[in-house]
Design a protein around this motif. Sequence first.
Motif, PDB file in Angstrom:
ATOM      1  N   ASP A 173      14.581 -11.041  -0.961  1.00  0.00           N
ATOM      2  CA  ASP A 173      13.769 -11.857   0.336  1.00  0.00           C
ATOM      3  C   ASP A 173      12.309 -12.270  -0.507  1.00  0.00           C
ATOM      4  O   ASP A 173      12.082 -13.150  -0.562  1.00  0.00           O
ATOM      5  CB  ASP A 173      13.634 -11.660   1.388  1.00  0.00           C
ATOM      6  CG  ASP A 173      14.247 -10.773   2.336  1.00  0.00           C
ATOM      7  OD1 ASP A 173      14.948 -10.141   1.665  1.00  0.00           O
ATOM      8  OD2 ASP A 173      14.311 -11.270   3.480  1.00  0.00           O
ATOM      9  N   ILE A 174      11.693 -11.485  -0.954  1.00  0.00           N
ATOM     10  CA  ILE A 174      10.468 -11.233  -2.441  1.00  0.00           C
ATOM     11  C   ILE A 174      10.857 -11.993  -3.050  1.00  0.00           C
ATOM     12  O   ILE A 174       9.875 -13.324  -3.586  1.00  0.00           O
ATOM     13  CB  ILE A 174       9.826 -10.054  -2.549  1.00  0.00           C
ATOM     14  CG1 ILE A 174       9.785  -9.467  -1.442  1.00  0.00           C
ATOM     15  CG2 ILE A 174       9.157  -9.960  -3.580  1.00  0.00           C
ATOM     16  CD1 ILE A 174       8.844  -7.391  -1.722  1.00  0.00           C
ATOM     17  N   GLU A 175      12.297 -11.864  -3.829  1.00  0.00           N
ATOM     18  CA  GLU A 175      12.121 -12.976  -5.408  1.00  0.00           C
ATOM     19  C   GLU A 175      12.114 -14.246  -5.002  1.00  0.00           C
ATOM     20  O   GLU A 175      12.256 -14.666  -5.387  1.00  0.00           O
ATOM     21  CB  GLU A 175      13.300 -12.230  -6.020  1.00  0.00           C
ATOM     22  CG  GLU A 175      12.912 -10.868  -7.007  1.00  0.00           C
ATOM     23  CD  GLU A 175      14.207 -11.266  -8.049  1.00  0.00           C
ATOM     24  OE1 GLU A 175      13.775 -10.894  -8.758  1.00  0.00           O
ATOM     25  OE2 GLU A 175      15.390 -10.323  -7.175  1.00  0.00           O
TER      26      GLU A 175
ATOM     27  N   GLY B 106       9.038  -5.264   7.073  1.00  0.00           N
ATOM     28  CA  GLY B 106       7.283  -4.997   7.083  1.00  0.00           C
ATOM     29  C   GLY B 106       7.368  -5.170   5.051  1.00  0.00           C
ATOM     30  O   GLY B 106       6.465  -5.056   4.904  1.00  0.00           O
ATOM     31  N   ALA B 107       8.584  -4.445   4.412  1.00  0.00           N
ATOM     32  CA  ALA B 107       8.742  -4.288   3.212  1.00  0.00           C
ATOM     33  C   ALA B 107       8.840  -6.036   3.137  1.00  0.00           C
ATOM     34  O   ALA B 107       7.882  -5.285   1.239  1.00  0.00           O
ATOM     35  CB  ALA B 107      10.250  -3.540   2.829  1.00  0.00           C
ATOM     36  N   ILE B 108       8.662  -7.003   3.161  1.00  0.00           N
ATOM     37  CA  ILE B 108       8.724  -8.233   2.748  1.00  0.00           C
ATOM     38  C   ILE B 108       7.229  -8.482   2.677  1.00  0.00           C
ATOM     39  O   ILE B 108       6.796  -8.558   1.162  1.00  0.00           O
ATOM     40  CB  ILE B 108       9.263  -9.113   3.579  1.00  0.00           C
ATOM     41  CG1 ILE B 108      10.695  -9.566   3.523  1.00  0.00           C
ATOM     42  CG2 ILE B 108       8.942 -10.414   2.805  1.00  0.00           C
ATOM     43  CD1 ILE B 108      11.494  -9.656   4.212  1.00  0.00           C
TER      44      ILE B 108
ATOM     45  N   ILE C 174      20.859 -15.056   1.519  1.00  0.00           N
ATOM     46  CA  ILE C 174      19.492 -16.000   1.836  1.00  0.00           C
ATOM     47  C   ILE C 174      19.365 -17.113   0.587  1.00  0.00           C
ATOM     48  O   ILE C 174      19.433 -16.710  -0.376  1.00  0.00           O
ATOM     49  CB  ILE C 174      18.616 -15.243   1.768  1.00  0.00           C
ATOM     50  CG1 ILE C 174      16.963 -15.537   1.809  1.00  0.00           C
ATOM     51  CG2 ILE C 174      18.693 -14.106   0.032  1.00  0.00           C
ATOM     52  CD1 ILE C 174      16.391 -14.235   1.666  1.00  0.00           C
ATOM     53  N   GLY C 175      18.547 -18.304   1.173  1.00  0.00           N
ATOM     54  CA  GLY C 175      18.536 -19.228   0.625  1.00  0.00           C
ATOM     55  C   GLY C 175      17.164 -19.950   1.043  1.00  0.00           C
ATOM     56  O   GLY C 175      16.816 -19.781   1.799  1.00  0.00           O
TER      57      GLY C 175
ATOM     58  N   GLY D 117      19.175  -5.706   0.743  1.00  0.00           N
ATOM     59  CA  GLY D 117      17.356  -5.020   0.648  1.00  0.00           C
ATOM     60  C   GLY D 117      16.305  -6.704   0.512  1.00  0.00           C
ATOM     61  O   GLY D 117      16.497  -8.058   0.024  1.00  0.00           O
ATOM     62  N   PRO D 118      15.048  -6.120   1.011  1.00  0.00           N
ATOM     63  CA  PRO D 118      14.292  -6.724   0.833  1.00  0.00           C
ATOM     64  C   PRO D 118      13.275  -7.196  -0.661  1.00  0.00           C
ATOM     65  O   PRO D 118      12.843  -8.625  -0.544  1.00  0.00           O
ATOM     66  CB  PRO D 118      12.906  -5.699   1.556  1.00  0.00           C
ATOM     67  CG  PRO D 118      12.942  -4.556   1.890  1.00  0.00           C
ATOM     68  CD  PRO D 118      14.139  -4.704   1.324  1.00  0.00           C
TER      69      PRO D 118
END
Length: 417
Positions: free
Chosen positions: A139-141, A235-237, A297-298, A135-136
């Motif tokens: 990405d945000i973190e 959009g959520a990010i 993700i990285g 989930g986004p």
Amino acid sequence: MKFQTIRGVHDGLPAVVARWQQVERVARTIFHSHSFDEVRLPILEQTALFTRSVGEATDIVAKEMYRFVDRGGDDLCLRPEGTAGAVRAFIQGGLGRAGEQRWFYVGPMFRRERPQKGRLRQFQQIGVERFGAAGPVADIEMLTMAWSLVAELGIQQVRLELNSLGCPSCRPGYRDALVAFLQQCEGDLCATCRDRMATNPMRVLDCKVASCQQALTDAPEMLHHLCGDCDTHFGAIQRGLDIPVTINPRIVRGLDYYNRTAFEIVTDQLGAQGTVIAGGRYDGLVQELGGAATPAIGFALGLERIGLLLSDPPATRAEVAVVALGEGALIPSLRAAEQLRAAGLRTIHCGGGGGKRQFKQADRCGARFTIILGEDEVAQGTWTVRNMGEGSQQQCDPASAMAQLVQHFATTRTSKE
Ligand code: ATP
Ligand code: MG
């Protein structure tokens, strides 16, 4: 014959290493607070790992890998980046069933690029990989963690640039639209980009040649071709981030495995080598390399490059020097140095011999105190403690001298030392 490092390869002498350690220290603290664990992965990997993951048509695989066949006939590479090896280790270690994995690593990477400021052939990366979060929020973190690293290091004038590269369901449509556009302006593109049109058309978007950038002014953008799910994710990010973001539709990343989120933290202070941190999502890579479908993700940062933006940390210096005057004091003085080190004091022993030379060394190493042992001190079981700043000295018993020194440095040392 005089030997030198090969082109694009640097020695890490103490002053430079101090900068790298400064970055590492901050990074480790931040990663720890986000519950990321360190992994140490091999530098040598099978070449096929990179051709399969990074992609045959990328600059890294096509031109930059240090690739060789070893004496046993194996086709090997010095790793050009860390993500492929991390994914291999994740699969090989059977960690797919162990829940979410949060990893970081620090180590050398190798690319045969044209050496220039901030661009080396052997360089170090600090990398972070998170497996199992789709989930986004992840990405945000991730973006926030990268940003806090740069902020914590006090690096100014940077911006976070963000793009979405879509996914296997929406990217092919965009790719077609882009190729159609590129065919129209083919004559204005550089030779490399004309080649890329067939092999890796999205890579044309981040060509550094000015005339190419001009030709691309009206190029179609991935962001206008995202499918519903990718658009929602993107959009959520943006809504979740508490950091100013610049949307940059030209960020494509030079590696094939990225999807959806691609980002860079960029500075204008390093000329063309302005990307200090780069990363993104690679949801398909674990499966591509033979594991179970695992979103991931990285990001990675170049230690040398980020080091160029830092001011020099204070040089580490000795705190205490030990001087032995006369043969009989030598062994007791070595024991004294050991005791001081055991108490946590950064201590050098000046080697005995001539007093003048030893005091000069004590001066040069920056010690604030010198412990002097001569015949007198040995006979009485005492130390003479000289305060180098004040030039004063006193003879006292070792236990109380140690206690005073420990107390002194506990209050004067900065937390960074
Ligand atoms: P660039 O656009 O600068 O070539 P890249 O897209 O090749 O970067 P990545 O492969 O994502 O970069 O690597 C992540 C980070 O590693 C970069 O942002 C940069 O800080 C550093 N880096 C990459 N290549 C080099 C190099 N040749 N020398 C020094 N640092 C590098
Ligand atoms: Mg590159």
